[in-house]
Design an enzyme around this catalytic site. Structure first.
Site, PDB file in Angstrom:
ATOM      1  N   ASP A  13      50.025  24.643  52.771  1.00  0.00           N
ATOM      2  CA  ASP A  13      49.654  23.271  53.152  1.00  0.00           C
ATOM      3  C   ASP A  13      50.223  22.224  52.206  1.00  0.00           C
ATOM      4  OD1 ASP A  13      48.151  24.342  55.255  1.00  0.00           O
ATOM      5  OD2 ASP A  13      46.415  24.603  53.954  1.00  0.00           O
ATOM      6  N   LYS A  16      55.026  21.249  54.079  1.00  0.00           N
ATOM      7  CA  LYS A  16      56.313  21.842  54.476  1.00  0.00           C
ATOM      8  C   LYS A  16      56.790  21.265  55.809  1.00  0.00           C
ATOM      9  CE  LYS A  16      54.393  25.917  54.255  1.00  0.00           C
ATOM     10  NZ  LYS A  16      53.091  25.572  53.666  1.00  0.00           N
ATOM     11  N   GLY A  40      49.883  26.180  59.869  1.00  0.00           N
ATOM     12  CA  GLY A  40      49.610  24.920  60.553  1.00  0.00           C
ATOM     13  C   GLY A  40      50.458  23.865  59.889  1.00  0.00           C
ATOM     14  N   HIS A  41      51.522  23.441  60.548  1.00  0.00           N
ATOM     15  CA  HIS A  41      52.451  22.473  59.963  1.00  0.00           C
ATOM     16  C   HIS A  41      52.336  21.157  60.728  1.00  0.00           C
ATOM     17  CE1 HIS A  41      55.115  25.996  58.340  1.00  0.00           C
ATOM     18  NE2 HIS A  41      53.874  26.036  57.927  1.00  0.00           N
ATOM     19  N   GLN A 223      52.928  29.340  54.806  1.00  0.00           N
ATOM     20  CA  GLN A 223      52.069  29.709  53.673  1.00  0.00           C
ATOM     21  C   GLN A 223      52.712  29.254  52.347  1.00  0.00           C
ATOM     22  OE1 GLN A 223      52.475  32.528  56.267  1.00  0.00           O
ATOM     23  NE2 GLN A 223      50.930  31.232  57.151  1.00  0.00           N
TER      24      GLN A 223
HETATM   25  P1  GDP Z   1      52.165  22.509  55.688  1.00  0.00           P
HETATM   26  O1  GDP Z   1      51.339  23.639  56.185  1.00  0.00           O
HETATM   27  O2  GDP Z   1      52.781  22.803  54.358  1.00  0.00           O
HETATM   28  O3  GDP Z   1      53.171  22.011  56.678  1.00  0.00           O
HETATM   29  O4  GDP Z   1      51.146  21.304  55.416  1.00  0.00           O
HETATM   30  P2  GDP Z   1      49.981  20.817  56.424  1.00  0.00           P
HETATM   31  O5  GDP Z   1      50.597  20.076  57.542  1.00  0.00           O
HETATM   32  O6  GDP Z   1      49.047  21.923  56.738  1.00  0.00           O
HETATM   33  O7  GDP Z   1      49.170  19.863  55.446  1.00  0.00           O
HETATM   34  C1  GDP Z   1      49.741  18.761  54.852  1.00  0.00           C
HETATM   35  C2  GDP Z   1      48.993  17.492  55.310  1.00  0.00           C
HETATM   36  O8  GDP Z   1      49.322  16.407  54.472  1.00  0.00           O
HETATM   37  C3  GDP Z   1      49.358  17.059  56.723  1.00  0.00           C
HETATM   38  O9  GDP Z   1      48.228  16.477  57.315  1.00  0.00           O
HETATM   39  C4  GDP Z   1      50.441  16.017  56.489  1.00  0.00           C
HETATM   40  O10 GDP Z   1      50.508  15.053  57.534  1.00  0.00           O
HETATM   41  C5  GDP Z   1      49.949  15.373  55.222  1.00  0.00           C
HETATM   42  N1  GDP Z   1      50.987  14.850  54.339  1.00  0.00           N
HETATM   43  C6  GDP Z   1      52.222  15.362  54.065  1.00  0.00           C
HETATM   44  N2  GDP Z   1      52.835  14.639  53.112  1.00  0.00           N
HETATM   45  C7  GDP Z   1      51.962  13.653  52.754  1.00  0.00           C
HETATM   46  C8  GDP Z   1      51.996  12.602  51.793  1.00  0.00           C
HETATM   47  O11 GDP Z   1      52.943  12.423  51.043  1.00  0.00           O
HETATM   48  N3  GDP Z   1      50.889  11.805  51.719  1.00  0.00           N
HETATM   49  C9  GDP Z   1      49.798  11.969  52.514  1.00  0.00           C
HETATM   50  N4  GDP Z   1      48.761  11.152  52.357  1.00  0.00           N
HETATM   51  N5  GDP Z   1      49.744  12.965  53.424  1.00  0.00           N
HETATM   52  C10 GDP Z   1      50.793  13.783  53.547  1.00  0.00           C
HETATM   53  P1  IMO Z   2      50.619  26.949  56.091  1.00  0.00           P
HETATM   54  O1  IMO Z   2      51.912  27.477  56.640  1.00  0.00           O
HETATM   55  C1  IMO Z   2      47.014  27.697  53.748  1.00  0.00           C
HETATM   56  C2  IMO Z   2      45.416  31.775  53.889  1.00  0.00           C
HETATM   57  C3  IMO Z   2      44.063  31.986  54.567  1.00  0.00           C
HETATM   58  C4  IMO Z   2      43.538  33.137  53.740  1.00  0.00           C
HETATM   59  C5  IMO Z   2      44.789  33.973  53.469  1.00  0.00           C
HETATM   60  C6  IMO Z   2      44.975  35.147  54.428  1.00  0.00           C
HETATM   61  O2  IMO Z   2      49.972  25.943  56.961  1.00  0.00           O
HETATM   62  O3  IMO Z   2      50.787  26.506  54.676  1.00  0.00           O
HETATM   63  P2  IMO Z   2      45.729  35.323  56.958  1.00  0.00           P
HETATM   64  O4  IMO Z   2      45.109  34.763  58.217  1.00  0.00           O
HETATM   65  O5  IMO Z   2      47.131  34.867  56.720  1.00  0.00           O
HETATM   66  O6  IMO Z   2      45.585  36.806  56.863  1.00  0.00           O
HETATM   67  O7  IMO Z   2      44.827  34.717  55.760  1.00  0.00           O
HETATM   68  O8  IMO Z   2      45.878  33.074  53.614  1.00  0.00           O
HETATM   69  N1  IMO Z   2      46.417  31.102  54.725  1.00  0.00           N
HETATM   70  C7  IMO Z   2      46.811  29.836  54.552  1.00  0.00           C
HETATM   71  N2  IMO Z   2      46.373  28.880  53.697  1.00  0.00           N
HETATM   72  N3  IMO Z   2      48.048  27.428  54.582  1.00  0.00           N
HETATM   73  C8  IMO Z   2      48.518  28.385  55.417  1.00  0.00           C
HETATM   74  O9  IMO Z   2      49.643  28.231  56.160  1.00  0.00           O
HETATM   75  C9  IMO Z   2      47.872  29.643  55.465  1.00  0.00           C
HETATM   76  N4  IMO Z   2      48.051  30.776  56.170  1.00  0.00           N
HETATM   77  C10 IMO Z   2      47.173  31.661  55.695  1.00  0.00           C
HETATM   78  O10 IMO Z   2      43.248  30.834  54.460  1.00  0.00           O
HETATM   79  O11 IMO Z   2      43.061  32.669  52.489  1.00  0.00           O
HETATM   80 MG    MG Z   3      49.379  24.018  56.815  1.00  0.00          MG
END
Ligand code: GDP
Ligand code: IMO
Ligand code: MG
Length: 429
Positions: A13, A16, A40-41, A223
């Site tokens: 998270d 990415k 979840g991106h 991840q």
């Molecule tokens: P990922 O799994 O690495 O793609 O990240 P996620 O999408 O799960 O979580 C990142 C969250 O932070 C998302 O809701 C993005 O919209 C948000 N985000 C990304 N970059 C920034 C930033 O620079 N500032 C803020 N406030 N939010 C951001």
């Molecule tokens: P993105 O791509 C954050 C965590 C789960 C749990 C562990 C194992 O959005 O960064 P799993 O279902 O993969 O067997 O769970 O990994 N986990 C993540 N945490 N971002 C993710 O993906 C994750 N995908 C799995 O919360 O601790």
């Molecule tokens: Mg994510």
């Protein structure tokens, strides 16, 4: 430069999706190489929020071919739902390529993920319960079904029959759960097959040919480093290889194809699920980071755990993935704080650890050693050049950069694509 890997440098998270979407315009292919719909991106463009679980974040650009590589595990129902959602949003999905060797998440994988977590009780991993672990278990034990099996009913049925022989016994005898019939599963999965078949491809061949032709390929990690099954905080990890090396096995390219490795890290750190977390904050500052950073899981909606930036972890990511660049996201989330701490090392039983301790007991009990830096208390979401940032914010980035010993190529100051300070990125000529 043609093959670029983008990976999470923390526990996932990191943003990415946002960074992939930002640079994707330069690429011909964006490839997911591991994980499944545990990811979840979030991509925000034109005020529109897209949450992607399986399909690469390059889908927004019509010239890109999105690829789901052999290293991924695919729940076909979720895949088709995601494709339908994108189509409904006006984003065509016909270009999507899916590796014939990617593994299928089966209905019993979902049951077993949930049942095994329930059995662990307070020791649970806190998985996303999407069947990821059990699907990779079957892949390694050579009992998995692959995307290509969807193209041959006879083979599919035979493999389901063989798998159910064991799975039904475990479901009923170990967990007291309902069992499956091969007809039930075959009927359901072959109903997905017709829509999936046109996307099935020898993606390793396609990607290698693209690289031969000097096309640009972005390998989008899911991840993060500390969730890696080999290099992460085992057993509180996922079951795949989110480190940069995973791109080679998970997409079918050799290491010499990789020209640059981008590591994404938040300006602080979060984690979802159980496991050790040295810089975790439980009080007011932690709540502030969760509220301002909107730290709620994209996939499960769970509140993320939050803490100060941990440079030991990011240095470790530099080490295990060979990061060439660091990209810092969510710097804006720190804007209101008076002072900001950065973990520079750990202490355990009188010893200082500058590198990630390899023994899990040490990491579990590690006490962070902090350096405290002044905050900037100014809105930075409109900054686009490094020089626009307040001095304290520039110093914070400089401090992180010195600790990581790799350049900070970009700094995200908001969730939208354009809310980014780009320092080191040469767009394609
Ligand atoms: P990922 O799994 O690495 O793609 O990240 P996620 O999408 O799960 O979580 C990142 C969250 O932070 C998302 O809701 C993005 O919209 C948000 N985000 C990304 N970059 C920034 C930033 O620079 N500032 C803020 N406030 N939010 C951001
Ligand atoms: P993105 O791509 C954050 C965590 C789960 C749990 C562990 C194992 O959005 O960064 P799993 O279902 O993969 O067997 O769970 O990994 N986990 C993540 N945490 N971002 C993710 O993906 C994750 N995908 C799995 O919360 O601790
Ligand atoms: Mg994510």
């Amino acid at each position: 430069m043609a093959g670029i890997v983008l990976v999470g440098a923390q526990w996932g998270d990191e943003g990415k999706g946002k960074i992939t979407d930002l640079i994707a315009d330069d690429f011909d292919y964006v490839v997911r190489f591991q994980g499944g719909n545990n990811a979840g991106h979030t991509v925000i463009h034109g005020g529109h929020t897209l949450k992607l679980h399986l399909i690469p974040s390059g889908i927004m650009y019509p010239h890109i071919t999105p690829v789901i590589g052999n290293g991924c595990v695919i729940d076909p129902k979720v895949l088709l739902e995601e494709m339908d959602r994108l189509e409904a949003d006006g984003l065509p999905t016909h270009r999507l390529l899916i590796s014939c060797n990617a593994h299928l998440i089966m209905p019993y994988h979902l049951d077993l993920d949930g049942a095994s977590e329930h059995r662990l009780g307070s020791l649970e991993i806190g998985t996303t319960r999407r069947g990821i672990g059990p699907a990779y278990m079957d892949k390694a034990s050579r009992m998995g079904l692959r995307i290509q099996d969807l193209t041959d009913e006879h083979i599919f049925r035979k493999k389901v029959e063989a798998a159910l022989h064991e799975k039904n016994a475990i479901l009923s005898k170990v967990y007291g759960l309902a069992t499956y019939t091969e007809d039930q599963i075959t009927e359901e999965y072959l109903s997905y097959a017709e829509r999936i078949k046109p996307h099935i491809s020898d993606t390793s061949l396609v990607i290698n040919k693209a690289l031969d032709a000097d096309q640009w390929v972005l390998f989008e990690g899911a991840q993060g480093t500390l969730l890696d099954v080999d290099h992460g905080t085992y057993p509180f990890v996922t079951s795949s290889s989110p480190v940069a090396g995973g791109a080679c096995t998970g997409a079918g390219v050799g290491p010499r194809r990789i020209d640059r490795v981008l590591g994404i890290a938040k300006a602080y750190i979060t984690r979802v699920g159980s496991g050790p977390f040295p810089t975790e904050l439980s009080g007011e500052v932690g709540e502030h980071l969760i509220r301002v950073g909107q730290e709620y899981g994209t996939t499960t909606g769970r509140e993320r755990r939050a803490g100060w930036y941990d440079s030991v972890i990011v240095r470790y990511a530099v080490q295990v993935s060979g990061l060439t660049d660091l990209i810092i996201t969510k710097l804006d989330v720190l804007s209101e704080l008076d002072t900001i701490k950065v973990c520079v090392a750990y202490e355990y039983e009188g010893h200082r650890y500058n590198n990630l301790p390899c023994h899990q007991t040490v990491f579990h009990h590690a006490r962070p050693i902090y350096e405290e830096l002044p905050g900037w208390q100014a809105d930075i979401t409109g900054c686009r050049d490094f020089g626009d940032l307040p001095k304290e914010a520039r110093d914070y980035i400089g401090f992180i950069e010195d600790l990581a010993e790799v350049p900070v190529a970009m700094i995200a100051v908001g969730p939208a694509r354009e809310q980014t300070v780009v320092r080191r990125w040469e767009s394609r000529p």
